[in-house]
Design a protein around this motif. Structure first.
Motif, PDB file in Angstrom:
ATOM      1  N   HIS A   4       2.340 -60.423  35.598  1.00  0.00           N
ATOM      2  CA  HIS A   4       1.991 -61.231  34.429  1.00  0.00           C
ATOM      3  C   HIS A   4       0.566 -60.870  34.029  1.00  0.00           C
ATOM      4  O   HIS A   4      -0.392 -61.318  34.647  1.00  0.00           O
ATOM      5  N   GLY A   5       0.447 -60.026  33.006  1.00  0.00           N
ATOM      6  CA  GLY A   5      -0.883 -59.567  32.602  1.00  0.00           C
ATOM      7  C   GLY A   5      -1.144 -59.871  31.149  1.00  0.00           C
ATOM      8  O   GLY A   5      -0.311 -59.570  30.291  1.00  0.00           O
ATOM      9  N   VAL A   6      -2.295 -60.469  30.853  1.00  0.00           N
ATOM     10  CA  VAL A   6      -2.627 -60.755  29.449  1.00  0.00           C
ATOM     11  C   VAL A   6      -2.667 -59.430  28.683  1.00  0.00           C
ATOM     12  O   VAL A   6      -2.857 -58.362  29.272  1.00  0.00           O
ATOM     13  N   THR A   7      -2.501 -59.506  27.368  1.00  0.00           N
ATOM     14  CA  THR A   7      -2.503 -58.300  26.543  1.00  0.00           C
ATOM     15  C   THR A   7      -3.805 -57.532  26.756  1.00  0.00           C
ATOM     16  O   THR A   7      -4.888 -58.114  26.714  1.00  0.00           O
ATOM     17  N   GLY A   8      -3.690 -56.231  27.017  1.00  0.00           N
ATOM     18  CA  GLY A   8      -4.884 -55.406  27.210  1.00  0.00           C
ATOM     19  C   GLY A   8      -5.447 -55.458  28.612  1.00  0.00           C
ATOM     20  O   GLY A   8      -6.554 -54.985  28.869  1.00  0.00           O
ATOM     21  N   SER A   9      -4.703 -56.048  29.562  1.00  0.00           N
ATOM     22  CA  SER A   9      -5.232 -56.162  30.933  1.00  0.00           C
ATOM     23  C   SER A   9      -5.015 -54.872  31.730  1.00  0.00           C
ATOM     24  O   SER A   9      -5.522 -54.726  32.833  1.00  0.00           O
ATOM     25  N   GLY A  10      -4.249 -53.943  31.171  1.00  0.00           N
ATOM     26  CA  GLY A  10      -4.085 -52.653  31.848  1.00  0.00           C
ATOM     27  C   GLY A  10      -2.872 -52.572  32.761  1.00  0.00           C
ATOM     28  O   GLY A  10      -2.942 -51.991  33.846  1.00  0.00           O
ATOM     29  N   LYS A  11      -1.743 -53.146  32.316  1.00  0.00           N
ATOM     30  CA  LYS A  11      -0.516 -53.055  33.121  1.00  0.00           C
ATOM     31  C   LYS A  11      -0.055 -51.597  33.243  1.00  0.00           C
ATOM     32  O   LYS A  11       0.462 -51.199  34.280  1.00  0.00           O
ATOM     33  N   THR A  12      -0.277 -50.825  32.166  1.00  0.00           N
ATOM     34  CA  THR A  12       0.189 -49.419  32.168  1.00  0.00           C
ATOM     35  C   THR A  12      -0.433 -48.625  33.306  1.00  0.00           C
ATOM     36  O   THR A  12       0.236 -47.818  33.951  1.00  0.00           O
ATOM     37  N   GLU A  13      -1.727 -48.843  33.574  1.00  0.00           N
ATOM     38  CA  GLU A  13      -2.391 -48.110  34.666  1.00  0.00           C
ATOM     39  C   GLU A  13      -1.709 -48.415  36.008  1.00  0.00           C
ATOM     40  O   GLU A  13      -1.540 -47.528  36.839  1.00  0.00           O
ATOM     41  N   LEU A  14      -1.331 -49.680  36.189  1.00  0.00           N
ATOM     42  CA  LEU A  14      -0.638 -50.060  37.428  1.00  0.00           C
ATOM     43  C   LEU A  14       0.739 -49.415  37.494  1.00  0.00           C
ATOM     44  O   LEU A  14       1.154 -48.923  38.542  1.00  0.00           O
ATOM     45  N   TYR A  15       1.439 -49.389  36.357  1.00  0.00           N
ATOM     46  CA  TYR A  15       2.744 -48.717  36.312  1.00  0.00           C
ATOM     47  C   TYR A  15       2.588 -47.254  36.742  1.00  0.00           C
ATOM     48  O   TYR A  15       3.397 -46.732  37.513  1.00  0.00           O
ATOM     49  N   ILE A  16       1.545 -46.598  36.216  1.00  0.00           N
ATOM     50  CA  ILE A  16       1.339 -45.160  36.511  1.00  0.00           C
ATOM     51  C   ILE A  16       1.136 -44.948  38.013  1.00  0.00           C
ATOM     52  O   ILE A  16       1.705 -44.028  38.607  1.00  0.00           O
ATOM     53  N   HIS A  17       0.361 -45.819  38.652  1.00  0.00           N
ATOM     54  CA  HIS A  17       0.139 -45.700  40.104  1.00  0.00           C
ATOM     55  C   HIS A  17       1.438 -45.927  40.883  1.00  0.00           C
ATOM     56  O   HIS A  17       1.722 -45.205  41.839  1.00  0.00           O
ATOM     57  N   LEU A  18       2.224 -46.918  40.466  1.00  0.00           N
ATOM     58  CA  LEU A  18       3.492 -47.199  41.152  1.00  0.00           C
ATOM     59  C   LEU A  18       4.484 -46.042  40.973  1.00  0.00           C
ATOM     60  O   LEU A  18       5.198 -45.675  41.904  1.00  0.00           O
ATOM     61  N   ILE A  19       4.506 -45.464  39.760  1.00  0.00           N
ATOM     62  CA  ILE A  19       5.399 -44.325  39.495  1.00  0.00           C
ATOM     63  C   ILE A  19       5.006 -43.143  40.378  1.00  0.00           C
ATOM     64  O   ILE A  19       5.864 -42.491  40.987  1.00  0.00           O
ATOM     65  N   ALA A  20       3.689 -42.883  40.467  1.00  0.00           N
ATOM     66  CA  ALA A  20       3.207 -41.758  41.297  1.00  0.00           C
ATOM     67  C   ALA A  20       3.641 -41.956  42.751  1.00  0.00           C
ATOM     68  O   ALA A  20       4.090 -41.007  43.409  1.00  0.00           O
ATOM     69  N   ASP A  21       3.535 -43.190  43.256  1.00  0.00           N
ATOM     70  CA  ASP A  21       3.959 -43.481  44.639  1.00  0.00           C
ATOM     71  C   ASP A  21       5.445 -43.155  44.831  1.00  0.00           C
ATOM     72  O   ASP A  21       5.831 -42.532  45.814  1.00  0.00           O
ATOM     73  N   ALA A  22       6.273 -43.615  43.867  1.00  0.00           N
ATOM     74  CA  ALA A  22       7.726 -43.429  43.994  1.00  0.00           C
ATOM     75  C   ALA A  22       8.108 -41.948  43.913  1.00  0.00           C
ATOM     76  O   ALA A  22       8.948 -41.474  44.672  1.00  0.00           O
ATOM     77  N   LEU A  23       7.464 -41.217  43.004  1.00  0.00           N
ATOM     78  CA  LEU A  23       7.778 -39.782  42.862  1.00  0.00           C
ATOM     79  C   LEU A  23       7.334 -39.009  44.099  1.00  0.00           C
ATOM     80  O   LEU A  23       8.025 -38.109  44.560  1.00  0.00           O
ATOM     81  N   GLU A  24       6.164 -39.399  44.631  1.00  0.00           N
ATOM     82  CA  GLU A  24       5.661 -38.743  45.849  1.00  0.00           C
ATOM     83  C   GLU A  24       6.621 -38.948  47.017  1.00  0.00           C
ATOM     84  O   GLU A  24       6.772 -38.087  47.877  1.00  0.00           O
ATOM     85  N   ALA A  25       7.279 -40.118  47.029  1.00  0.00           N
ATOM     86  CA  ALA A  25       8.226 -40.414  48.108  1.00  0.00           C
ATOM     87  C   ALA A  25       9.586 -39.755  47.849  1.00  0.00           C
ATOM     88  O   ALA A  25      10.549 -40.008  48.578  1.00  0.00           O
TER      89      ALA A  25
END
Length: 204
Positions: free
Chosen positions: A30-51
């Motif tokens: 739950h992130g207010v608009t502009g809180s940077g959810k996309t950056e967190l998505y990118i980190h989670l995606i990188a983790d999953a692809l690495e695995a």
């Protein structure tokens, strides 16, 4: 391309997300608009692809997410496939084969089909190694198909799919739906809050 640098609030949220993931739980980001959810998505995606896993990233409308797709492409271009009902049958078939892990034709990306970005219909692709399911703007009405059949709510289908595959599901929203809010109150979803905008920008 290097992963985006996280602010301290984002690092805290990322830590909470990884704890939920490791505990086999689902989470609401739950992130207010502009809180940077996309950056967190990118980190989670990188983790999953690495695995060695696959990622399903559901978005309400492809047309409204051009910026997001460009950002993901910069980081994960060779792994990424965009899936959309407006594509030709051939294009959709190629994505289907990529996701299934079929032998690559020379025109297809050699490592495509690992990160799929698409609207609700992408939930029906034949994933074989799903590790992460992201539903951005989970409150959006366009995730629900009422006509024609099959009638389904893609957010709920994605949560079921993640459970079946043993994947980590994250629902993201600045204004969570009533159903999702209820699931957090029932303890079925972990709620992770991002209350400040990235870079300290004030809300309008």
């Amino acid at each position: 391309l290097a992963l985006p640098v996280l602010s301290s609030a984002q690092q805290e949220a990322y830590r909470s997300l990884t704890l939920s993931r490791d505990a086999g739980r689902m989470a609401l980001l739950h992130g207010v608009t502009g809180s940077g959810k996309t950056e967190l998505y990118i980190h989670l995606i990188a983790d999953a692809l690495e695995a060695g896993g696959q990622v399903l990233f559901l978005v309400p409308e492809i047309a409204l997410t051009t910026q997001l797709i460009q950002r993901l492409e910069r980081h994960f271009g060779e792994f990424m496939s965009v899936y959309h009902s407006r594509f030709t049958t051939r294009e959709r078939t190629e994505t289907w084969l990529d996701v299934l892990g079929a032998p690559k034709h020379k025109k297809r990306k050699p490592r495509g089909g690992r990160l799929i970005v698409g609207p609700r219909s992408a939930v029906f692709l034949p994933f074989t190694a799903l590790k992460l399911v992201l539903v951005d703007e989970e409150h959006e009405g366009s995730f629900k198909q009422q006509d024609p059949a099959p009638r389904y709510q893609a957010r709920d289908a994605a949560m079921w799919l993640s459970k079946e595959a043993g994947a980590f599901a994250v629902l993201g929203s600045a204004t969570p739906s009533v159903e999702t809010h209820w699931l957090t109150q029932q303890g079925k979803l972990d709620r992770i809050d991002l209350t400040e905008r990235f870079g300290g920008v004030l809300l309008p």
